[in-house]
Design an enzyme around this catalytic site. Sequence first.
Site, PDB file in Angstrom:
ATOM      1  N   SER A  44      -2.755   3.464  -2.333  1.00 29.16           N
ATOM      2  CA  SER A  44      -1.955   3.004  -1.196  1.00 29.16           C
ATOM      3  C   SER A  44      -1.042   1.833  -1.519  1.00 29.16           C
ATOM      4  O   SER A  44      -0.119   1.548  -0.756  1.00 29.16           O
ATOM      5  CB  SER A  44      -2.874   2.607  -0.035  1.00 29.16           C
ATOM      6  OG  SER A  44      -3.784   1.592  -0.433  1.00 29.16           O
ATOM      7  N   ASP A 322      -2.892  -5.787   7.029  1.00 31.84           N
ATOM      8  CA  ASP A 322      -4.095  -5.267   7.675  1.00 31.84           C
ATOM      9  C   ASP A 322      -5.313  -5.783   6.907  1.00 31.84           C
ATOM     10  O   ASP A 322      -5.228  -6.814   6.252  1.00 31.84           O
ATOM     11  CB  ASP A 322      -4.053  -3.729   7.775  1.00 31.84           C
ATOM     12  CG  ASP A 322      -3.834  -3.052   6.424  1.00 31.84           C
ATOM     13  OD1 ASP A 322      -4.173  -3.660   5.379  1.00 31.84           O
ATOM     14  OD2 ASP A 322      -3.330  -1.920   6.400  1.00 31.84           O
ATOM     15  N   HIS A 325      -4.255  -4.572   2.855  1.00 30.43           N
ATOM     16  CA  HIS A 325      -2.943  -4.485   2.210  1.00 30.43           C
ATOM     17  C   HIS A 325      -2.064  -5.691   2.546  1.00 30.43           C
ATOM     18  O   HIS A 325      -2.012  -6.111   3.705  1.00 30.43           O
ATOM     19  CB  HIS A 325      -2.217  -3.212   2.657  1.00 30.43           C
ATOM     20  CG  HIS A 325      -2.999  -1.962   2.383  1.00 30.43           C
ATOM     21  ND1 HIS A 325      -3.797  -1.368   3.347  1.00 30.43           N
ATOM     22  CD2 HIS A 325      -3.119  -1.206   1.269  1.00 30.43           C
ATOM     23  CE1 HIS A 325      -4.374  -0.286   2.823  1.00 30.43           C
ATOM     24  NE2 HIS A 325      -3.982  -0.176   1.566  1.00 30.43           N
TER      25      HIS A 325
END
Length: 347
Positions: A44, A322, A325
Amino acid sequence: MGSASSSLLFILAAFTFFSCTARAQGQLPQNVTNIPALFCFGDSILDTGNNNNLNTLTKCNFPPYGRDFIGGRPTGRFCNGKVPSDLIAETLGIKETLPAYLDPNLQTTDLPTGVCFASGGSGCDTLTASIQGVLSLSDQLRLFQQYIERLKGVVGEESAKNIISNSLFLISAGNNDIAIAYSVTDRRYQYDFPSYATQLVGWASTFLQDLYGLGARRIGVLSTLPLGCLPGARAAMPLGCVEVVNQEAQLFNSQLSSMVDSLKNSLPGANMVFINVYDLLRDLIDNPNEYAFQVASPGCCAACTPFSASACPTPSTYVFWDIAHPTERAYKIIVSQITDKYLKNFF
């Protein structure tokens, strides 16, 4: 690992199932020649939307993700704005954003300048990807092989070969192996962590050699993040980072760095570079005021799920977007430092 470590890793694992400037951006070193394309693989940190079209809950194609992206729209990037894939493509003067290869709106004109194959939730261990229904590194490699054939159809075989051999390839993997596979599966009973780290590095080595076999020569390998300092980890240990998990990440990173150096020396023409993002992000976390951040933890969007999504009004004052990240602004600082410290090593 102790119970505190297990608890925080469970939190990180749960996040992936239910979610998805202090400095100007650096200038290119003078000796950097033109790079025709950028290709990204892994997790990610680099995913620009491939998971949108997969049967997985590991997605972030919903508000408030993307609130600071072009048009203020969620695109499947695990961030409030651009991720390193976009920022590095922009820094290199290739294009403003790096499209996901599985984007149904991908344009043929985008193929010669690079695409992203990364998939949020993936890792070096195929189990890490399979338990979430995302693309493993092997899946990503197969898509890259498919991409090569498409590229040949657009620019011809010789030009395609030249593009691939002169482009920059980035890989980010290992974060989810440590935070998910080793936490919530039988892997923790099959291996002690040093042995698992060695196994992860072996799988990463195989992937890099396969990528080299397909023509890649300039390859940057990102370390893991300081996993014990992510907001999801610090929620379990609110007084600070969980250093036992950071020690595991550092052990893996040390082995990964040695492997990358070994491959660079053994594969003719290979220019592989280990990129230590662990220390770059840890510096932002430990010294937020030096970079004009106000909050190192928690993240701006502490409950970013489709069912409970709310974010702070000023993400640029937060290191993290978040629970796992960084914000776009934090990524910009990190990419600036990568440009300054590492880009010249590819030439």
